[in-house]
Design a protein around this motif. Structure first.
Motif, PDB file in Angstrom:
ATOM      1  N   GLY A  13      65.834 -54.209 -76.314  1.00 56.98           N
ATOM      2  CA  GLY A  13      67.231 -54.428 -76.674  1.00 56.98           C
ATOM      3  C   GLY A  13      67.394 -55.361 -77.851  1.00 56.98           C
ATOM      4  N   ARG A  14      66.574 -56.417 -77.904  1.00 56.39           N
ATOM      5  CA  ARG A  14      66.649 -57.333 -79.044  1.00 56.39           C
ATOM      6  C   ARG A  14      66.200 -56.652 -80.330  1.00 56.39           C
ATOM      7  NH1 ARG A  14      64.858 -60.937 -74.966  1.00 56.39           N
ATOM      8  NH2 ARG A  14      62.673 -60.610 -75.547  1.00 56.39           N
ATOM      9  N   ARG A  15      65.173 -55.794 -80.220  1.00 60.69           N
ATOM     10  CA  ARG A  15      64.739 -55.052 -81.400  1.00 60.69           C
ATOM     11  C   ARG A  15      65.824 -54.084 -81.858  1.00 60.69           C
ATOM     12  NH1 ARG A  15      60.769 -52.451 -79.337  1.00 60.69           N
ATOM     13  NH2 ARG A  15      59.274 -54.150 -79.524  1.00 60.69           N
ATOM     14  N   LEU A  16      66.492 -53.430 -80.904  1.00 58.26           N
ATOM     15  CA  LEU A  16      67.585 -52.527 -81.237  1.00 58.26           C
ATOM     16  C   LEU A  16      68.748 -53.281 -81.863  1.00 58.26           C
ATOM     17  CD1 LEU A  16      68.942 -49.748 -81.126  1.00 58.26           C
ATOM     18  CD2 LEU A  16      69.629 -50.262 -78.771  1.00 58.26           C
ATOM     19  N   GLU A  17      69.008 -54.491 -81.383  1.00 55.03           N
ATOM     20  CA  GLU A  17      70.092 -55.300 -81.951  1.00 55.03           C
ATOM     21  C   GLU A  17      69.795 -55.667 -83.406  1.00 55.03           C
ATOM     22  OE1 GLU A  17      72.662 -59.314 -80.822  1.00 55.03           O
ATOM     23  OE2 GLU A  17      70.752 -58.900 -79.844  1.00 55.03           O
ATOM     24  N   ARG A  18      68.537 -55.996 -83.707  1.00 55.00           N
ATOM     25  CA  ARG A  18      68.176 -56.312 -85.090  1.00 55.00           C
ATOM     26  C   ARG A  18      68.314 -55.093 -85.989  1.00 55.00           C
ATOM     27  NH1 ARG A  18      64.100 -59.406 -82.422  1.00 55.00           N
ATOM     28  NH2 ARG A  18      62.629 -57.684 -82.648  1.00 55.00           N
ATOM     29  N   ARG A  19      67.957 -53.921 -85.480  1.00 52.72           N
ATOM     30  CA  ARG A  19      68.099 -52.711 -86.282  1.00 52.72           C
ATOM     31  C   ARG A  19      69.571 -52.386 -86.534  1.00 52.72           C
ATOM     32  NH1 ARG A  19      64.117 -47.856 -84.793  1.00 52.72           N
ATOM     33  NH2 ARG A  19      65.040 -47.205 -86.784  1.00 52.72           N
ATOM     34  N   LEU A  20      70.395 -52.601 -85.530  1.00 56.81           N
ATOM     35  CA  LEU A  20      71.832 -52.363 -85.721  1.00 56.81           C
ATOM     36  C   LEU A  20      72.432 -53.358 -86.701  1.00 56.81           C
ATOM     37  CD1 LEU A  20      72.932 -51.579 -82.049  1.00 56.81           C
ATOM     38  CD2 LEU A  20      72.969 -50.005 -83.984  1.00 56.81           C
ATOM     39  N   ALA A  21      71.977 -54.609 -86.648  1.00 57.09           N
ATOM     40  CA  ALA A  21      72.475 -55.607 -87.592  1.00 57.09           C
ATOM     41  C   ALA A  21      72.095 -55.249 -89.023  1.00 57.09           C
ATOM     42  CB  ALA A  21      71.934 -56.992 -87.227  1.00 57.09           C
ATOM     43  N   ALA A  22      70.928 -54.636 -89.196  1.00 59.40           N
ATOM     44  CA  ALA A  22      70.500 -54.249 -90.543  1.00 59.40           C
ATOM     45  C   ALA A  22      71.290 -53.063 -91.082  1.00 59.40           C
ATOM     46  CB  ALA A  22      69.010 -53.912 -90.541  1.00 59.40           C
ATOM     47  N   THR A  23      71.857 -52.243 -90.192  1.00 58.93           N
ATOM     48  CA  THR A  23      72.625 -51.100 -90.654  1.00 58.93           C
ATOM     49  C   THR A  23      74.055 -51.458 -91.045  1.00 58.93           C
ATOM     50  OG1 THR A  23      73.338 -50.554 -88.398  1.00 58.93           O
ATOM     51  CG2 THR A  23      71.290 -49.562 -89.190  1.00 58.93           C
ATOM     52  N   GLY A  24      74.559 -52.600 -90.536  1.00 62.18           N
ATOM     53  CA  GLY A  24      75.944 -52.976 -90.827  1.00 62.18           C
ATOM     54  C   GLY A  24      76.964 -52.253 -89.983  1.00 62.18           C
ATOM     55  N   LEU A  25      76.547 -51.473 -88.991  1.00 62.90           N
ATOM     56  CA  LEU A  25      77.484 -50.745 -88.134  1.00 62.90           C
ATOM     57  C   LEU A  25      78.130 -51.693 -87.128  1.00 62.90           C
ATOM     58  CD1 LEU A  25      75.305 -47.580 -87.365  1.00 62.90           C
ATOM     59  CD2 LEU A  25      77.195 -47.751 -88.991  1.00 62.90           C
ATOM     60  N   ASP A  26      79.398 -51.478 -86.868  1.00 63.13           N
ATOM     61  CA  ASP A  26      80.129 -52.297 -85.904  1.00 63.13           C
ATOM     62  C   ASP A  26      79.925 -51.708 -84.510  1.00 63.13           C
ATOM     63  OD1 ASP A  26      81.786 -54.152 -84.744  1.00 63.13           O
ATOM     64  OD2 ASP A  26      83.640 -53.114 -85.309  1.00 63.13           O
ATOM     65  N   VAL A  27      78.679 -51.728 -84.052  1.00 62.09           N
ATOM     66  CA  VAL A  27      78.303 -51.136 -82.770  1.00 62.09           C
ATOM     67  C   VAL A  27      77.363 -52.101 -82.062  1.00 62.09           C
ATOM     68  CG1 VAL A  27      77.208 -49.185 -81.615  1.00 62.09           C
ATOM     69  CG2 VAL A  27      78.513 -48.802 -83.701  1.00 62.09           C
ATOM     70  N   THR A  28      77.589 -52.314 -80.771  1.00 59.77           N
ATOM     71  CA  THR A  28      76.706 -53.162 -79.981  1.00 59.77           C
ATOM     72  C   THR A  28      75.524 -52.344 -79.471  1.00 59.77           C
ATOM     73  OG1 THR A  28      77.896 -52.708 -77.929  1.00 59.77           O
ATOM     74  CG2 THR A  28      78.681 -54.553 -79.281  1.00 59.77           C
ATOM     75  N   PRO A  29      74.426 -52.999 -79.076  1.00 64.17           N
ATOM     76  CA  PRO A  29      73.300 -52.247 -78.509  1.00 64.17           C
ATOM     77  C   PRO A  29      73.684 -51.414 -77.294  1.00 64.17           C
ATOM     78  CG  PRO A  29      72.616 -54.462 -79.083  1.00 64.17           C
ATOM     79  CD  PRO A  29      74.103 -54.419 -79.283  1.00 64.17           C
ATOM     80  N   GLY A  30      74.574 -51.933 -76.443  1.00 67.57           N
ATOM     81  CA  GLY A  30      74.997 -51.161 -75.271  1.00 67.57           C
ATOM     82  C   GLY A  30      75.748 -49.902 -75.652  1.00 67.57           C
ATOM     83  N   GLU A  31      76.645 -50.008 -76.632  1.00 71.52           N
ATOM     84  CA  GLU A  31      77.388 -48.839 -77.078  1.00 71.52           C
ATOM     85  C   GLU A  31      76.470 -47.795 -77.705  1.00 71.52           C
ATOM     86  OE1 GLU A  31      81.666 -51.011 -78.108  1.00 71.52           O
ATOM     87  OE2 GLU A  31      80.151 -50.717 -79.669  1.00 71.52           O
ATOM     88  N   PHE A  32      75.525 -48.248 -78.529  1.00 68.66           N
ATOM     89  CA  PHE A  32      74.610 -47.301 -79.160  1.00 68.66           C
ATOM     90  C   PHE A  32      73.721 -46.635 -78.119  1.00 68.66           C
ATOM     91  CE2 PHE A  32      70.493 -46.279 -81.027  1.00 68.66           C
ATOM     92  CZ  PHE A  32      70.878 -45.438 -82.068  1.00 68.66           C
ATOM     93  N   PHE A  33      73.222 -47.398 -77.162  1.00 66.15           N
ATOM     94  CA  PHE A  33      72.345 -46.837 -76.136  1.00 66.15           C
ATOM     95  C   PHE A  33      73.091 -45.813 -75.288  1.00 66.15           C
ATOM     96  CE2 PHE A  33      70.048 -46.966 -72.063  1.00 66.15           C
ATOM     97  CZ  PHE A  33      68.767 -46.712 -72.516  1.00 66.15           C
ATOM     98  N   ALA A  34      74.343 -46.114 -74.942  1.00 62.32           N
ATOM     99  CA  ALA A  34      75.131 -45.162 -74.151  1.00 62.32           C
ATOM    100  C   ALA A  34      75.403 -43.890 -74.951  1.00 62.32           C
ATOM    101  CB  ALA A  34      76.446 -45.816 -73.720  1.00 62.32           C
ATOM    102  N   ALA A  35      75.725 -44.046 -76.252  1.00 63.87           N
ATOM    103  CA  ALA A  35      75.955 -42.864 -77.084  1.00 63.87           C
ATOM    104  C   ALA A  35      74.677 -42.039 -77.234  1.00 63.87           C
ATOM    105  CB  ALA A  35      76.472 -43.296 -78.456  1.00 63.87           C
TER     106      ALA A  35
END
Length: 313
Positions: free
Chosen positions: A69-91
């Motif tokens: 989850g922390r690795r996924l959070e860092r990847r999301l932060a690098a993309t600039g998307l306004d999405v949390t790890p939980g939202e991305f994982f559920a999608a």
């Protein structure tokens, strides 16, 4: 001690224990809520969203406690998307389930798990694509960033102040990323750590050169203005070179995506010409192995074309 006194003491002790249990439960619930709010506030480094409610907060908190989850959070932060790890994982789970059902219904039951794996791969590739697009856009802003920093330092401003000024003047993603750096500096982080995290979020040779120049100038002093002026000219030249290379390789890039698409299209064509052909083909172990080998070869072709067409400037 008579019986009435013993009953009174027992009743009083029971009531006191109940009161303490209620107070303790209330304190525990309040503490968990405050901790969750503090974690959300500290882990989200971007601007606060206006009027958008975060979904799947419990899943998001559980994911952030894990290494994945922390690795996924860092990847999301690098993309600039306004999405949390939980939202991305559920999608991602929803897309995987949908592709699983579509592959199973449209082709054959054997293709359901393969389509699900394709959905997971597509979601991760989407993050990589978004991150690379953000890096490319940030690289295109680096010459202007170096120019603003050079003008600010030439005017006598400190490097911390110059970074804050650049964060206000530049558009996203450079403005957002420099805003995070300025926020970290305001909280007491060192210049080396703040700029180092920026280089980790958006890795590129151009940014590494700029960060190294700023860090060395901040440590030892020196002619930071002239260094930034020279760096601005170099970044402008590299920007034009990267644009020319990307234009020349656009056809090769489209070919790498066309190869697996043609393979999947052939499956639909085969099943459309003769209904149930894929189900009969994948009904035996030999057919299943042949399909897996075919998909593996398509994946190898895709990655080989992408790798051979990559030119590092």
């Amino acid at each position: 001690m008579d019986l009435s006194t013993l009953v009174a003491l027992t009743t009083g002790a029971t009531l006191l224990a109940c009161v303490l249990a209620v107070v303790g439960l209330h304190a525990h619930t309040t503490g968990r809520a405050q901790r969750a709010e503090l974690v959300d506030r500290l882990t989200y480094t971007g601007p606060a969203p206006a009027g958008r409610r975060r979904r799947f907060p419990n899943l998001d908190r559980r994911l952030r406690r894990t290494k994945t989850g922390r690795r996924l959070e860092r990847r999301l932060a690098a993309t600039g998307l306004d999405v949390t790890p939980g939202e991305f994982f559920a999608a991602m789970l929803a897309v995987t389930a949908a592709l699983w059902l579509i592959g199973q219904a449209a082709l054959a039951p054997f293709f359901g798990p393969l389509a699900g794996l394709l959905g997971i791969w597509a979601a991760l590739q989407f993050l990589t694509w978004q991150r690379q697009k953000r890096i490319e856009k940030f690289i295109n802003q680096l010459p202007e960033l170096a120019r603003i920093l050079a003008n600010a330092t030439q005017a006598g401003l400190a490097l911390r102040t110059a970074i804050g000024m650049a964060a206000e003047e530049l558009e996203a993603p450079a403005g957002e990323e420099l805003g995070k750096v300025a926020h970290q500096l305001a909280l007491g982080a060192s210049m080396d750590d703040a700029l180092g995290e920026l280089a980790d979020r958006l890795p590129s040779r151009e940014l590494v050169v700029l960060v190294t120049t700023l860090v060395l100038s901040n440590r030892a002093g020196g002619q930071v203005v002239s260094a930034l002026r020279n760096l601005t000219e170099t970044l402008e030249e590299r920007k034009e070179t990267r644009r020319e290379i990307r234009t020349q390789l656009s056809q090769v890039t489209m070919t790498s995506y066309a190869v697996p698409v043609l393979g999947v299209g052939a499956l639909f064509l085969m099943n459309g010409v003769r209904s149930g052909a894929l189900e009969r083909m994948t009904g035996s172990p030999a057919g299943q192995i042949a399909v897996i080998i075919a998909f593996a070869l398509y994946a190898v072709g895709f990655f080989l074309i992408r790798r051979l067409s990559r030119i590092d400037v």
